[in-house]
Design a protein around this motif. Structure first.
Motif, PDB file in Angstrom:
ATOM      1  N   LEU A 150       0.843  -1.190   0.000  1.00 11.54           N
ATOM      2  CA  LEU A 150       0.000   0.000   0.000  1.00 11.54           C
ATOM      3  C   LEU A 150       0.879   1.240   0.000  1.00 11.54           C
ATOM      4  N   LEU A 151       0.720   2.077  -1.025  1.00 14.23           N
ATOM      5  CA  LEU A 151       1.407   3.357  -1.115  1.00 14.23           C
ATOM      6  C   LEU A 151       0.420   4.446  -0.714  1.00 14.23           C
ATOM      7  N   VAL A 193      -5.472   9.052  -9.396  1.00 12.42           N
ATOM      8  CA  VAL A 193      -4.390   8.412  -8.649  1.00 12.42           C
ATOM      9  C   VAL A 193      -3.575   7.605  -9.645  1.00 12.42           C
ATOM     10  N   ALA A 194      -2.261   7.800  -9.641  1.00  9.50           N
ATOM     11  CA  ALA A 194      -1.378   7.135 -10.600  1.00  9.50           C
ATOM     12  C   ALA A 194      -0.221   6.477  -9.861  1.00  9.50           C
ATOM     13  N   GLY A 195       0.177   5.280 -10.325  1.00 12.00           N
ATOM     14  CA  GLY A 195       1.297   4.561  -9.736  1.00 12.00           C
ATOM     15  C   GLY A 195       2.350   4.227 -10.778  1.00 12.00           C
ATOM     16  N   TYR A 196       3.616   4.280 -10.386  1.00  9.71           N
ATOM     17  CA  TYR A 196       4.734   4.088 -11.304  1.00  9.71           C
ATOM     18  C   TYR A 196       5.802   3.195 -10.693  1.00  9.71           C
ATOM     19  N   VAL A 197       6.594   2.564 -11.558  1.00  9.93           N
ATOM     20  CA  VAL A 197       7.893   2.040 -11.171  1.00  9.93           C
ATOM     21  C   VAL A 197       8.932   2.918 -11.866  1.00  9.93           C
ATOM     22  N   VAL A 198       9.925   3.374 -11.094  1.00  8.83           N
ATOM     23  CA  VAL A 198      10.938   4.296 -11.605  1.00  8.83           C
ATOM     24  C   VAL A 198      12.277   3.576 -11.635  1.00  8.83           C
ATOM     25  N   ARG A 199      12.909   3.589 -12.813  1.00  8.34           N
ATOM     26  CA  ARG A 199      14.237   2.972 -12.973  1.00  8.34           C
ATOM     27  C   ARG A 199      15.210   4.021 -13.481  1.00  8.34           C
ATOM     28  N   ALA A 237       3.730   6.851  -6.235  1.00  6.16           N
ATOM     29  CA  ALA A 237       2.320   7.116  -6.500  1.00  6.16           C
ATOM     30  C   ALA A 237       2.007   8.578  -6.249  1.00  6.16           C
ATOM     31  N   ARG A 238       1.040   9.074  -7.024  1.00  5.90           N
ATOM     32  CA  ARG A 238       0.565  10.460  -6.864  1.00  5.90           C
ATOM     33  C   ARG A 238      -0.957  10.472  -6.859  1.00  5.90           C
ATOM     34  N   CYS A 239      -1.538  11.232  -5.915  1.00  3.95           N
ATOM     35  CA  CYS A 239      -2.968  11.536  -5.918  1.00  3.95           C
ATOM     36  C   CYS A 239      -3.131  13.014  -6.251  1.00  3.95           C
ATOM     37  N   THR A 240      -3.889  13.301  -7.298  1.00  2.00           N
ATOM     38  CA  THR A 240      -4.208  14.682  -7.635  1.00  2.00           C
ATOM     39  C   THR A 240      -5.524  15.052  -6.964  1.00  2.00           C
ATOM     40  N   MET A 241      -5.469  16.040  -6.072  1.00  2.00           N
ATOM     41  CA  MET A 241      -6.617  16.464  -5.277  1.00  2.00           C
ATOM     42  C   MET A 241      -7.034  17.876  -5.679  1.00  2.00           C
ATOM     43  N   ASN A 242      -8.348  18.113  -5.760  1.00  2.00           N
ATOM     44  CA  ASN A 242      -8.860  19.442  -6.065  1.00  2.00           C
ATOM     45  C   ASN A 242      -9.770  19.887  -4.928  1.00  2.00           C
ATOM     46  N   ASN A 243      -9.247  20.789  -4.096  1.00  2.00           N
ATOM     47  CA  ASN A 243     -10.005  21.284  -2.949  1.00  2.00           C
ATOM     48  C   ASN A 243     -10.636  22.622  -3.324  1.00  2.00           C
ATOM     49  N   THR A 244     -11.938  22.602  -3.622  1.00  2.00           N
ATOM     50  CA  THR A 244     -12.651  23.835  -3.956  1.00  2.00           C
ATOM     51  C   THR A 244     -13.272  24.480  -2.728  1.00  2.00           C
ATOM     52  N   GLU A 258      -9.557  13.325   4.068  1.00  2.00           N
ATOM     53  CA  GLU A 258      -9.168  12.745   2.787  1.00  2.00           C
ATOM     54  C   GLU A 258      -8.287  11.526   3.005  1.00  2.00           C
ATOM     55  N   MET A 259      -8.085  10.766   1.946  1.00  2.00           N
ATOM     56  CA  MET A 259      -7.109   9.681   1.911  1.00  2.00           C
ATOM     57  C   MET A 259      -6.463   9.676   0.537  1.00  2.00           C
ATOM     58  N   CYS A 260      -5.218   9.233   0.490  1.00  2.00           N
ATOM     59  CA  CYS A 260      -4.497   9.073  -0.774  1.00  2.00           C
ATOM     60  C   CYS A 260      -3.832   7.710  -0.744  1.00  2.00           C
ATOM     61  N   ASN A 261      -4.451   6.734  -1.413  1.00  6.68           N
ATOM     62  CA  ASN A 261      -3.953   5.356  -1.372  1.00  6.68           C
ATOM     63  C   ASN A 261      -3.858   4.756  -2.775  1.00  6.68           C
ATOM     64  N   PHE A 262      -2.757   4.060  -3.023  1.00 10.22           N
ATOM     65  CA  PHE A 262      -2.573   3.269  -4.239  1.00 10.22           C
ATOM     66  C   PHE A 262      -2.170   1.867  -3.794  1.00 10.22           C
ATOM     67  N   TYR A 263      -3.069   0.903  -3.993  1.00  9.06           N
ATOM     68  CA  TYR A 263      -2.811  -0.485  -3.622  1.00  9.06           C
ATOM     69  C   TYR A 263      -2.228  -1.225  -4.826  1.00  9.06           C
ATOM     70  N   LEU A 264      -1.095  -1.862  -4.640  1.00  7.04           N
ATOM     71  CA  LEU A 264      -0.485  -2.645  -5.713  1.00  7.04           C
ATOM     72  C   LEU A 264      -0.501  -4.121  -5.332  1.00  7.04           C
ATOM     73  N   MET A 265      -1.200  -4.921  -6.125  1.00  4.71           N
ATOM     74  CA  MET A 265      -1.252  -6.363  -5.913  1.00  4.71           C
ATOM     75  C   MET A 265      -0.283  -7.015  -6.897  1.00  4.71           C
ATOM     76  N   TYR A 266       0.524  -7.955  -6.411  1.00 10.07           N
ATOM     77  CA  TYR A 266       1.597  -8.526  -7.219  1.00 10.07           C
ATOM     78  C   TYR A 266       1.775  -9.992  -6.873  1.00 10.07           C
TER      79      TYR A 266
END
Length: 307
Positions: A150-151, A193-199, A237-244, A258-266
C-alpha cells in the motif's frame, strides 16, 4: 460481520477469523457481499495476531484512542499487519491470475484474517449488518504467491488548491515482484491516482506507468501494466486532489477528511511476498517527488495528473 449495529457515524468495526494452523490455504478470489449505501469501504487484513480477542471491536486505524460505549477499541492487528484485499464503491469480484494465491495458515505469517468495515452513517436502532467478503480458496499449492503493498501519504490539501500528494519507496529486498492489479482510493477531492515504477539508466529516470484511475469510479482492482519490479527500482504514487472548499482538508479516517492510497497487488515466483507492506510519506506541504531523497528527474507531471 456478525450482525453488528453501527450505532454512530464514521464507525470502523473489525471481526476476525482464525486460520487452521495445520494446513496451508491459498486465497484465489474475492467476492464482496456489500453495497456502498451500507459500507463506505472494506479492508481485509492478514494478521499474525488480531487486534482483539472480541468477536467485534471498534478499529479505526487513525482513531484507536477514541472511547466507544458499545465496542472495545483496538487496531485491526496486534502484530504482523498486512492488507490482503480492499473494496469500495460497489466494486465487483476479483479473481487472481492462474497459479497465483495468497498463502495463509501453516507456513504463512497470516494466522488470522480480520475484516474491517467503515460505516459512514449510523444505523437505526434494531437494524444490523452482515456485510462481508466471500473467499475462494484452495489447498492445492500455488507456485506464485500474491502480496499487496500500500502506497499512501499523510498531509493537508490547502483551501482552493489543486494539490499533488506523493509517495515513493526504493525496493531494497532481493525479490522480483510482478504487478498484476492496482486499486485507487481517495474521498471526494480525488481526481486521479497514478502509480509508477521508476528505474534509473545512463540518461536519467525512466517512469513506467503501472496504472492510473479516477478514484470516483468503482474502487475495484484493475489490471496493472505487467512490468517486473526489481531490487533498486522505486515504487511511486501520486494523488491529484482538487479542494474547492474555503478550508483545508487533512488526511484522516472520516469522510470529511481525505485519503491518498494506491494499492499494488503482485505475485512472486517460488518465494514469499515482500516483507515491506506499506510505503507512506508525510505528504504536502512537507513531501513531494521534487524534493524526495531519490533526487528524481523527468517527473511525468502531466501524465501523472491527467486521465
Amino acid at each position: 460481520m456478525p450482525n453488528v449495529w453501527p450505532h454512530k457515524d464514521e464507525l470502523y468495526l473489525c471481526t476476525p477469523i482464525r486460520i487452521s494452523p495445520r494446513n496451508n490455504y491459498y486465497i484465489v478470489g474475492f467476492q464482496p457481499n456489500a453495497t456502498m449505501h451500507t459500507a463506505h469501504h472494506m479492508l481485509l487484513y492478514g494478521c499474525l495476531e488480531p487486534g482483539s480477542n472480541d468477536s467485534v471491536w471498534s478499529c479505526g486505524e487513525m482513531q484507536t484512542n477514541e472511547i466507544d460505549d458499545l465496542y472495545n477499541t483496538a487496531s485491526p492487528c496486534r502484530s504482523g499487519s498486512q492488507i490482503v484485499y480492499a473494496w469500495a464503491r460497489d466494486a465487483p469480484s476479483l479473481q487472481l491470475p492462474e497459479d497465483v494465491g495468497f498463502l495463509i495458515g501453516k507456513n504463512s505469517a497470516i494466522k488470522y484474517l480480520v475484516l474491517q468495515i467503515h460505516y459512514m452513517h449510523k444505523f437505526p436502532e434494531g437494524k444490523t449488518d452482515n456485510s462481508g467478503v466471500y473467499l475462494k480458496y484452495t489447498k492445492a499449492p500455488m507456485r506464485r504467491q500474491a502480496g499487496v503493498i500500500l502506497l499512501g501519504t499523510g498531509g493537508v490539501v490547502a483551501p482552493n488548491r489543486v494539490e499533488h500528494m506523493e509517495t515513493a519507496c526504493t525496493m531494497s529486498e532481493h525479490k522480483i515482484i510482478h504487478p498484476f492489479a492496482f486499486r485507487t482510493h481517495t474521498h471526494g477531492l480525488g481526481k486521479l491516482v497514478a502509480g509508477y515504477v521508476v528505474r534509473r539508466d545512463e540518461s536519467g529516470d525512466v517512469w513506467q506507468l503501472i496504472g492510473k484511475k479516477d478514484p470516483q469510479l468503482p474502487q475495484m482492482f484493475y489490471p496493472a501494466v505487467s512490468t517486473p519490479v526489481k531490487p533498486g527500482d522505486v515504487l511511486a504514487a501520486r494523488c491529484t486532489m482538487n479542494n474547492t472548499n474555503g478550508y483545508a482538508v487533512k488526511i484522516g479516517p472520516t469522510n470529511k477528511d481525505e485519503m491518498c492510497n494506491f494499492y499494488l497487488m503482485y505475485w512472486v515466483e517460488g518465494s514469499s511476498p515482500l516483507e515491506k507492506k506499506y510505503c507512506f510519506t508525510t505528504g504536502p506541504p512537507y513531501y513531494y517527488w521534487s524534493r524526495a531523497p531519490q533526487n528524481f528527474n523527468r517527473i511525468p507531471d502531466l501524465e501523472a495528473s491527467t486521465v
